[in-house]
Design a protein around this motif. Structure first.
Motif, PDB file in Angstrom:
ATOM      1  N   UNK A 451      13.529  19.822 -15.654  1.00 48.95           N
ATOM      2  CA  UNK A 451      13.908  19.807 -14.238  1.00 48.95           C
ATOM      3  C   UNK A 451      13.028  18.851 -13.450  1.00 48.95           C
ATOM      4  N   UNK A 452      11.733  18.851 -13.722  1.00 50.15           N
ATOM      5  CA  UNK A 452      10.840  17.935 -13.002  1.00 50.15           C
ATOM      6  C   UNK A 452      11.197  16.492 -13.324  1.00 50.15           C
ATOM      7  N   UNK A 453      11.575  16.227 -14.559  1.00 51.91           N
ATOM      8  CA  UNK A 453      11.962  14.876 -14.938  1.00 51.91           C
ATOM      9  C   UNK A 453      13.233  14.457 -14.205  1.00 51.91           C
ATOM     10  N   UNK A 454      14.196  15.383 -14.095  1.00 47.97           N
ATOM     11  CA  UNK A 454      15.465  15.073 -13.432  1.00 47.97           C
ATOM     12  C   UNK A 454      15.312  14.994 -11.915  1.00 47.97           C
ATOM     13  N   UNK A 455      14.497  15.890 -11.372  1.00 49.46           N
ATOM     14  CA  UNK A 455      14.381  15.983  -9.919  1.00 49.46           C
ATOM     15  C   UNK A 455      13.434  14.930  -9.361  1.00 49.46           C
ATOM     16  N   UNK A 456      12.307  14.725 -10.041  1.00 41.29           N
ATOM     17  CA  UNK A 456      11.330  13.757  -9.549  1.00 41.29           C
ATOM     18  C   UNK A 456      10.423  14.347  -8.500  1.00 41.29           C
ATOM     19  N   UNK A 457       9.672  13.489  -7.883  1.00 44.81           N
ATOM     20  CA  UNK A 457       8.658  13.870  -6.898  1.00 44.81           C
ATOM     21  C   UNK A 457       9.272  13.895  -5.505  1.00 44.81           C
ATOM     22  N   UNK A 458       9.273  15.064  -4.901  1.00 49.09           N
ATOM     23  CA  UNK A 458       9.862  15.190  -3.569  1.00 49.09           C
ATOM     24  C   UNK A 458       9.089  14.414  -2.514  1.00 49.09           C
ATOM     25  N   UNK A 459       7.815  14.106  -2.798  1.00 44.65           N
ATOM     26  CA  UNK A 459       6.983  13.426  -1.804  1.00 44.65           C
ATOM     27  C   UNK A 459       6.901  11.920  -2.019  1.00 44.65           C
ATOM     28  N   UNK A 460       7.548  11.429  -3.088  1.00 45.79           N
ATOM     29  CA  UNK A 460       7.428  10.003  -3.394  1.00 45.79           C
ATOM     30  C   UNK A 460       7.981   9.136  -2.268  1.00 45.79           C
ATOM     31  N   UNK A 461       9.124   9.538  -1.725  1.00 41.90           N
ATOM     32  CA  UNK A 461       9.736   8.722  -0.674  1.00 41.90           C
ATOM     33  C   UNK A 461       8.849   8.671   0.571  1.00 41.90           C
ATOM     34  N   UNK A 462       8.264   9.833   0.929  1.00 43.40           N
ATOM     35  CA  UNK A 462       7.368   9.848   2.095  1.00 43.40           C
ATOM     36  C   UNK A 462       6.169   8.942   1.868  1.00 43.40           C
ATOM     37  N   UNK A 463       5.609   8.984   0.648  1.00 46.62           N
ATOM     38  CA  UNK A 463       4.464   8.118   0.356  1.00 46.62           C
ATOM     39  C   UNK A 463       4.853   6.649   0.438  1.00 46.62           C
ATOM     40  N   UNK A 464       6.042   6.323  -0.084  1.00 46.48           N
ATOM     41  CA  UNK A 464       6.490   4.934  -0.036  1.00 46.48           C
ATOM     42  C   UNK A 464       6.678   4.474   1.411  1.00 46.48           C
ATOM     43  N   UNK A 465       7.215   5.377   2.254  1.00 44.21           N
ATOM     44  CA  UNK A 465       7.417   5.000   3.660  1.00 44.21           C
ATOM     45  C   UNK A 465       6.071   4.780   4.349  1.00 44.21           C
ATOM     46  N   UNK A 466       5.116   5.676   4.069  1.00 39.84           N
ATOM     47  CA  UNK A 466       3.794   5.513   4.678  1.00 39.84           C
ATOM     48  C   UNK A 466       3.122   4.235   4.197  1.00 39.84           C
ATOM     49  N   UNK A 467       3.282   3.951   2.918  1.00 43.20           N
ATOM     50  CA  UNK A 467       2.675   2.727   2.384  1.00 43.20           C
ATOM     51  C   UNK A 467       3.306   1.492   3.019  1.00 43.20           C
ATOM     52  N   UNK A 468       4.640   1.494   3.159  1.00 46.87           N
ATOM     53  CA  UNK A 468       5.321   0.362   3.790  1.00 46.87           C
ATOM     54  C   UNK A 468       4.869   0.175   5.227  1.00 46.87           C
ATOM     55  N   UNK A 469       4.732   1.296   5.942  1.00 49.46           N
ATOM     56  CA  UNK A 469       4.285   1.210   7.334  1.00 49.46           C
ATOM     57  C   UNK A 469       2.861   0.673   7.413  1.00 49.46           C
ATOM     58  N   UNK A 470       1.998   1.125   6.480  1.00 52.63           N
ATOM     59  CA  UNK A 470       0.621   0.632   6.460  1.00 52.63           C
ATOM     60  C   UNK A 470       0.572  -0.859   6.185  1.00 52.63           C
ATOM     61  N   UNK A 471       1.363  -1.306   5.214  1.00 53.80           N
ATOM     62  CA  UNK A 471       1.389  -2.734   4.883  1.00 53.80           C
ATOM     63  C   UNK A 471       1.928  -3.556   6.044  1.00 53.80           C
ATOM     64  N   UNK A 472       2.981  -3.037   6.719  1.00 53.01           N
ATOM     65  CA  UNK A 472       3.544  -3.778   7.855  1.00 53.01           C
ATOM     66  C   UNK A 472       2.504  -3.920   8.969  1.00 53.01           C
ATOM     67  N   UNK A 473       1.767  -2.831   9.232  1.00 53.15           N
ATOM     68  CA  UNK A 473       0.743  -2.895  10.266  1.00 53.15           C
ATOM     69  C   UNK A 473      -0.360  -3.887   9.890  1.00 53.15           C
ATOM     70  N   UNK A 474      -0.746  -3.875   8.613  1.00 50.71           N
ATOM     71  CA  UNK A 474      -1.791  -4.794   8.168  1.00 50.71           C
ATOM     72  C   UNK A 474      -1.331  -6.240   8.266  1.00 50.71           C
ATOM     73  N   UNK A 475      -0.066  -6.474   7.915  1.00 47.32           N
ATOM     74  CA  UNK A 475       0.440  -7.850   8.011  1.00 47.32           C
ATOM     75  C   UNK A 475       0.451  -8.315   9.474  1.00 47.32           C
ATOM     76  N   UNK A 476       0.807  -7.363  10.391  1.00 41.59           N
ATOM     77  CA  UNK A 476       0.791  -7.735  11.799  1.00 41.59           C
ATOM     78  C   UNK A 476      -0.619  -8.099  12.267  1.00 41.59           C
ATOM     79  N   UNK A 477      -1.591  -7.300  11.836  1.00 40.13           N
ATOM     80  CA  UNK A 477      -2.980  -7.603  12.184  1.00 40.13           C
ATOM     81  C   UNK A 477      -3.416  -8.924  11.565  1.00 40.13           C
ATOM     82  N   UNK A 478      -2.990  -9.185  10.319  1.00 39.36           N
ATOM     83  CA  UNK A 478      -3.365 -10.428   9.657  1.00 39.36           C
ATOM     84  C   UNK A 478      -2.772 -11.628  10.382  1.00 39.36           C
ATOM     85  N   UNK A 479      -1.526 -11.479  10.847  1.00 38.82           N
ATOM     86  CA  UNK A 479      -0.899 -12.586  11.589  1.00 38.82           C
ATOM     87  C   UNK A 479      -1.702 -12.916  12.838  1.00 38.82           C
TER      88      UNK A 479
END
Length: 715
Positions: A451-479
């Protein structure tokens, strides 16, 4: 390590003839060189480790490389300090060489690059283990050492090509291997590298392709082979290195893992993951045995694993009505066809919870492709993804799932189980029903894993969204930083303007150190998996193994005669049925551990229920017959043995009321598997075994003894 002021050899008086300088002078000189090299190597590694730890970390990559170097130097130092000179196992004299080659746990070279010791896993060292009189593999002789507290207290020569220089006093009718078998046990597996035999070594050095079955009865060295094969493959197979997949070693129980815990580190391998099947699933620690054998048999089928797939797909139905999404640029209608198309977007094998984001992204692409909204795409896309209507509809049609809930619902909701497993009869469904769906049993663990293999990590999407937001903010600061640098640049060549180039700008923007959660290390995938006591695995449990080893590169160690629930098919048929396509088998038929006297008593026990089982042939005798008595004599037996043997390890098997004593454990036959003891006291009913399970338990318990077996009848 201080310079040696005493002889490396410390032979007892009755072996004084072996201390002749003509026999050991070459060894003494060479081992002294090894001792000096060890001392220098340890000093140099200690200095390098201290210097590396003081080095500044710098960027992410430099810090990672520094940490890896610290880990490598620490592991090497630990290996050198673990053994000292006794890392040398012995020597071989090839016929075409000027002198002997010394074989050890690790390789060691002096400052000029001359090999002082060759690693036991190297091709050069193979004859040390594999040479026989029938096939000497190019050797004229082989010498094995016995070390005691850092000094050689005995050695044995085996001669393959006789000449006048050979001295008969160094030869022994019993090799070091046979002599060592009678040694007292401890609560950890003894170091046996120097006693590996030719048949075992051939299996250890076999390549890693497909499934290799190591089949053998009690005392044949299956576990020894499995552990040493693990170390050998990590050394010799470039696909299996720790940073390229690594090896997972699965043992039958926690006592077993504690017993073998020192073996791999003693062979220079400290990065191997070891666990039991219970450890592969979070609920394993608290799971209890299945009380109903029929329920256990139903859950062990691979079809029940397939039922988990149906259970997950039950929650993956696209909406059959249109959905209206409000945006700042007008309403958008998504019909059933668009939903169905989006639901097809996730690639096969994508876990259910992680597929939600794929579906949402695909649905937005469909809307952008089919709807004309008068707004920039980079504004419309995030607005659609944030849409409450889209998210709510997606949640109802493709809800986030919890693996434990999926499995628990099967046991508490009969109609749900009937839909997921239509092949089950009404009686089967009633038998599987229970009021508390999460009162986990051992039989549930493979289904939870599926079941865990089929279902996957329920928090993976949230982590990916947070990571994307962090990277976007960093790129803005870098610009902003880049533009400020360009504006303030007053150099004639306007060097900072080069930062407008994508390559240089990206070089400043290192995404690699963005924090992410560490995955469960036991999820895999692993390049190779070793399974000991594999005869006990059910079909569903084999699925747990295969999930972690997509390459199907496994070492399977077991004995059909020790399968508690029977094992009527061949290993080849068994493994091919559960998913392996390449299966090879190697058999071990010599019992090096259990004395003849004990095997003569144990053999008929298992043959009574499994007439065709292969009982291994013992090669040693203690002269002590199996003693028998009643359970009332237990304390007297243990008192007498403790007084007579102050160093040995004993075990009482089959009496759950026995609390244990110093040096004497209390185990069940099942948890005693894979272990060995000087004394075994089996508390038994004395009645003929009524089932295969009872016979196997009795056979396993009897064959744990290396010196003495006492059978006490509990009347």
């Amino acid at each position: 390590m201080k310079p040696l002021s005493i002889s490396i050899f410390h032979l007892p008086e009755d072996r004084a003839a072996k201390a002749d300088p003509a026999l050991i002078g070459t060894d003494e000189q060479h081992l002294t060189e090894i001792a000096a090299c060890l001392e220098q190597s340890i000093a140099e590694l200690t200095d390098r480790l201290a210097e590396t730890r003081r080095a500044p970390g710098g960027g992410y990559q430099r810090a990672l490389e520094r940490d890896q170097e610290v880990h490598r130097l620490t592991a090497r130092l630990r290996t050198l300090r673990r053994f000292g000179l006794d890392l040398v196992l012995g020597r071989i004299v090839p016929a075409d060489a000027d002198g002997p080659t010394y074989v050890g746990r690790i390789g060691l070279s002096d400052a000029t690059g001359r090999h002082l010791v060759v690693d036991w896993r190297s091709p050069v060292a193979e004859p040390f283990f594999g040479a026989t009189h029938a096939d000497p593999m190019g050797l004229t002789s082989r010498r094995r050492y016995r070390w005691t507290r850092g000094r050689i207290t005995d050695y044995w020569d085996e001669v393959f090509a006789w000449d006048d220089s050979i001295r008969r006093e160094t030869l022994d009718d019993q090799s070091r291997f046979i002599a060592s078998l009678g040694a007292t046990r401890t609560d950890r597996m003894r170091d046996v590298l120097g006693t590996i035999q030719a048949d075992q070594d051939a299996i250890i050095r076999a390549d890693s392709r497909g499934a290799l079955v190591v089949d053998g009865g009690p005392g044949t060295g299956k576990t020894v082979v499995a552990l040493h094969r693990t170390a050998y493959l990590l050394y010799s197979d470039p696909r299996l290195g720790h940073h390229r997949g690594g090896v997972l070693f699965i043992g039958p129980s926690e006592p077993y893992l504690s017993y073998v815990a020192d073996v791999l580190p003693s062979l220079g391998e400290e990065g191997v993951r070891t666990c039991t099947l219970r450890d592969l699933v979070a609920e394993g620690a608290a799971a209890v045995p299945e009380s109903d054998p029929q329920v256990a048999a139903l859950k062990a089928q691979t079809r029940m694993v397939d039922a988990i797939d149906r259970a997950v797909r039950f929650s993956e139905e696209p909406p059959d009505a249109s959905t209206t999404i409000e945006t700042d640029w007008g309403d958008v209608t998504v019909g059933p066809d668009e939903w169905a198309e989006a639901f097809e977007a996730p690639e096969a094998g994508t876990p259910h919870n992680e597929a939600r984001e794929v579906i949402a992204a695909e649905l937005v692409e469909i809307i952008l492709r089919t709807t004309d909204l008068d707004a920039p795409e980079d504004q419309v896309r995030p607005a659609l993804l944030r849409s409450r209507e889209l998210r709510n509809t997606l949640h109802r049609a493709w809800p986030m799932l919890d693996a434990a809930e999926v499995v628990g619902d099967l046991w508490t909701v009969p109609t749900y189980l009937r839909w997921c497993a239509p092949w089950l009869s009404a009686d089967d469904i009633a038998r599987l029903h229970r009021a508390d769906g999460k009162r986990w049993t051992v039989s549930d663990l493979p289904l939870l894993d599926a079941a865990r293999h089929q279902v996957g990590d329920a928090r993976a999407a949230d982590r990916d969204r947070r990571r994307s937001a962090t990277l976007a903010a960093r790129r803005g600061e870098m610009n902003e930083v880049v533009e400020a640098l360009i504006e303030s640049d007053d150099s004639e060549m306007a060097v900072m303007s080069m930062l407008r180039g994508a390559d240089l700008r990206n070089a400043l923007d290192d995404e690699s150190d963005t924090l992410t959660a560490d995955p469960d290390v036991l999820v895999g995938a692993f390049a190779h998996v070793v399974v000991d006591e594999a005869q006990e695995l059910t079909d569903a449990q084999w699925r747990m193994v295969l999930r972690r080893c997509p390459s199907r590169s496994v070492t399977v160690v077991g004995d059909r005669g020790q399968a508690r629930h029977g094992f009527t098919e061949s290993w080849t048929n068994r493994l091919r049925r559960v998913g392996f396509d390449q299966v090879r088998q190697a058999s071990l038929r010599i019992n090096y551990r259990t004395p003849v006297e004990i095997m003569e008593a144990a053999g008929p026990v298992i043959r009574a229920v499994l007439p065709d089982v292969t009982v291994p042939t013992s090669v040693r005798s203690t002269g002590r017959p199996v003693r028998r008595g009643t359970v009332a004599e237990l304390d007297a037996v243990l008192d007498a043995w403790t007084a007579a043997d102050p160093d040995g390890i004993g075990c009482v098997i089959g009496d759950p009321t026995f609390p244990g004593r110093p040096r004497i454990r209390s185990l069940s036959p099942e948890t005693a598997k894979g272990l060995e003891f000087d004394l075994v006291v089996l508390v038994d009913t004395g009645r003929p075994a009524a089932t295969i399970e009872q016979a196997v338990d009795r056979y396993v318990a009897m064959t744990r003894a290396t010196q003495e077996l006492v059978v006490l009848i509990d009347r």
